[in-house]
Design an enzyme around this catalytic site. Structure first.
Site, short mmCIF file in Angstrom:
data_model
loop_
_atom_site.label_atom_id
_atom_site.label_comp_id
_atom_site.label_asym_id
_atom_site.label_seq_id
_atom_site.Cartn_x
_atom_site.Cartn_y
_atom_site.Cartn_z
N TYR A 49 4.66 22.90 20.42
CA TYR A 49 5.97 23.57 20.47
C TYR A 49 6.82 23.09 19.29
O TYR A 49 7.39 22.00 19.30
CB TYR A 49 6.70 23.29 21.80
CG TYR A 49 6.02 23.87 23.03
CD1 TYR A 49 5.02 24.84 22.93
CD2 TYR A 49 6.40 23.47 24.31
CE1 TYR A 49 4.42 25.38 24.07
CE2 TYR A 49 5.79 24.02 25.45
CZ TYR A 49 4.80 24.96 25.31
OH TYR A 49 4.21 25.48 26.45
N SER A 75 -3.33 23.67 32.21
CA SER A 75 -2.50 24.86 32.20
C SER A 75 -3.46 26.02 32.01
O SER A 75 -4.26 26.00 31.07
CB SER A 75 -1.48 24.78 31.05
OG SER A 75 -0.66 25.93 31.08
N HIS A 114 -4.28 22.81 27.38
CA HIS A 114 -3.33 23.90 27.11
C HIS A 114 -4.04 25.26 27.04
O HIS A 114 -4.38 25.73 25.96
CB HIS A 114 -2.60 23.60 25.80
CG HIS A 114 -1.33 24.36 25.61
ND1 HIS A 114 -0.41 24.00 24.65
CD2 HIS A 114 -0.81 25.43 26.24
CE1 HIS A 114 0.61 24.85 24.70
NE2 HIS A 114 0.39 25.73 25.65
N1 LIG Z 1 0.36 28.21 27.97
C1 LIG Z 1 1.25 27.44 28.54
O1 LIG Z 1 0.93 26.39 29.01
C2 LIG Z 1 2.66 27.90 28.60
C3 LIG Z 1 3.01 29.21 28.22
C4 LIG Z 1 4.31 29.64 28.42
C5 LIG Z 1 5.26 28.77 28.94
N2 LIG Z 1 4.91 27.50 29.27
C6 LIG Z 1 5.90 26.55 29.83
O2 LIG Z 1 6.69 27.21 30.81
C7 LIG Z 1 8.07 27.11 30.45
C8 LIG Z 1 8.82 28.31 30.98
O3 LIG Z 1 8.32 29.53 30.49
P1 LIG Z 1 9.02 30.32 29.30
O4 LIG Z 1 10.00 29.42 28.61
O5 LIG Z 1 7.94 30.94 28.50
O6 LIG Z 1 9.77 31.52 30.02
P2 LIG Z 1 10.91 31.64 31.12
O7 LIG Z 1 11.25 30.34 31.67
O8 LIG Z 1 10.46 32.71 32.03
O9 LIG Z 1 12.12 32.23 30.25
C9 LIG Z 1 12.90 31.37 29.48
C10 LIG Z 1 13.91 32.12 28.62
O10 LIG Z 1 14.75 32.95 29.40
C11 LIG Z 1 16.11 32.85 28.90
N3 LIG Z 1 16.89 32.22 29.98
C12 LIG Z 1 16.57 31.11 30.69
N4 LIG Z 1 17.46 30.87 31.65
C13 LIG Z 1 18.38 31.83 31.58
C14 LIG Z 1 19.55 32.11 32.31
N5 LIG Z 1 19.92 31.38 33.35
N6 LIG Z 1 20.29 33.21 31.96
C15 LIG Z 1 19.91 33.99 30.93
N7 LIG Z 1 18.79 33.77 30.19
C16 LIG Z 1 18.04 32.70 30.51
C17 LIG Z 1 16.05 32.01 27.64
O11 LIG Z 1 15.79 32.83 26.49
P3 LIG Z 1 16.86 33.82 25.79
O12 LIG Z 1 18.21 33.24 26.01
O13 LIG Z 1 16.45 33.92 24.37
O14 LIG Z 1 16.68 35.15 26.50
C18 LIG Z 1 14.84 31.16 27.90
O15 LIG Z 1 14.23 30.67 26.75
C19 LIG Z 1 8.02 26.98 28.92
O16 LIG Z 1 9.23 26.50 28.39
C20 LIG Z 1 6.85 26.05 28.76
O17 LIG Z 1 7.26 24.72 29.06
C21 LIG Z 1 3.63 27.06 29.12
#
Ligand SMILES: NC(=O)c1ccc[n+]([C@@H]2O[C@H](COP(=O)([O-])OP(=O)(O)OC[C@H]3O[C@@H](n4cnc5c(N)ncnc54)[C@H](OP(=O)(O)O)[C@@H]3O)[C@@H](O)[C@H]2O)c1
Length: 327
Positions: free
Chosen positions: A56, A152, A121
């Protein structure tokens, strides 16, 4: 904030934790100041578990977390990941030498002697049929480089296979209103084996916050722009693999279900927390306001039976055909 057990680790983790991908990279510009402020806010709200990865922002996310951890007295558990530094995702890349080198990088970035939780990952499916890879992880536990390890995964099938390895303490999987398959079979099996579950992409990359519109735009370096069709990595990581227009229409149906005073983000997270097999949801957050909105989901009342049934119906009718058989 309420806390839940994470598998057999003995840890009690905040049920709403923090996903630190966006503060590293691939989500448009997020300043160091905003990343640090978001992390501080999460800890202020009771978050004690942070998910990150070596890739990241090429270590940036890990370094920001280390900086915050150093300045706080609370005990913070950090889960990181390894494997995506490979130029190509092939099982042959999961060697002892590579795993050891990636882990040494994370130890440096996080300024620790032992990683709390190391997750593979999203390796290729074949890795789950290579016990020797898990043997290397067992050795790294014995050597004191990692305390615990987990995986993951992209697919439910990978999750089911992974938990056959006795050393696997946690499985991170996409689980949200638009990704309901993990709850069918996998959750029961993970619970039986006392394996922790990290629900990732809980807000479907922002769709389930209810703020996105048909004309919303995303920066060129935001995966919601460059990976919308899976050009860079698994398309399931972007909007949970649901096509944007269908997702927006489904979100409008969810909007009608919101209890008074509950934001859609809180609703989406509370829906996840209704499943007791889940150890924590790990929403990303780019600002303190987003983080406190998300953390407040822990104190939202349980959703009633009718609401849970309505989300299931919406999934079955509108979303299931797009995702269920794929992941
Ligand atoms: N392959 C893997 O292992 C993998 C893949 C994906 C994710 N992950 C992990 O999972 C975590 C969570 O998934 P994700 O970050 O992809 O997606 P998510 O949590 O579904 O969405 C996060 C995004 O939504 C917006 N947001 C968050 N809270 C909000 C709120 N209260 N109000 C309005 N907008 C909000 C922000 O972006 P904006 O403000 O730009 O809209 C934020 O970056 C990641 O950070 C990572 O640690 C792991």
């Amino acid at each position: 904030m309420e806390y839940r057990s994470l598998g057999r680790t003995g840890w009690k983790v905040s049920e709403v934790s923090f996903g630190a991908w966006a503060i590293g990279g691939a989500w448009g510009h997020v300043s160091d100041a905003d990343g640090l402020a978001s992390l501080h806010k999460a800890i202020d709200c009771g978050v004690n578990f942070i998910d990150t990865a070596d890739v990241y922002g090429d270590g940036r996310s890990e370094r920001l977390i280390a900086q915050v951890k150093k300045s706080r007295k609370e005990q913070i558990i950090i889960a990181t990941k390894a494997g995506r530094r490979l130029p190509k995702q092939v099982v042959e890349g999961y060697t002892r030498a590579n795993l050891t080198a990636w882990i040494e990088d994370s130890l440096r970035n996080l300024s620790v002697d032992t990683l709390d939780l190391l997750q593979l990952h999203c390796p290729p499916t074949e890795v789950y049929y290579r016990p020797e890879v898990f043997g290397v992880l067992d050795d790294l536990v014995k050597a004191g480089k990692i305390r615990y390890y987990g995986v993951s995964v992209e697919k439910v099938e990978e999750a089911l296979k992974a938990i056959e390895f006795p050393g696997v303490q946690s499985v991170q999987i996409i689980f949200n209103c638009f990704r309901q398959r993990p709850a069918e079979l996998f959750f029961a099996q993970a619970k039986q084996k006392q394996v922790g579950i990290l629900a990732r992409v809980p807000l479907a990359s922002g769709l389930l916050t209810g703020k996105l519109r048909r004309d919303s735009t995303f920066a060129a370096d935001d995966h919601r722009n460059f990976n919308r069709h899976g050009n860079a990595f698994d398309v399931g990581e972007t909007f949970s693999g649901v096509d944007y227009e269908t997702g927006l229409a489904a979100v409008e149906e969810i909007r009608k279900m919101l209890p008074n005073g509950v934001s859609m983000s809180q609703f989406a997270l509370r829906w996840i927390l209704m499943f007791d097999a889940v150890s924590c949801a790990i929403p990303g957050g780019k600002s303190p306001a987003q983080v406190s909105d998300n953390c407040a989901a822990s104190s939202v009342s349980s959703l009633n039976h009718e609401t849970m049934a309505a989300v299931k119906r919406l999934y079955d009718q509108k979303i299931r055909p797009l995702v269920h058989q794929r992941w």
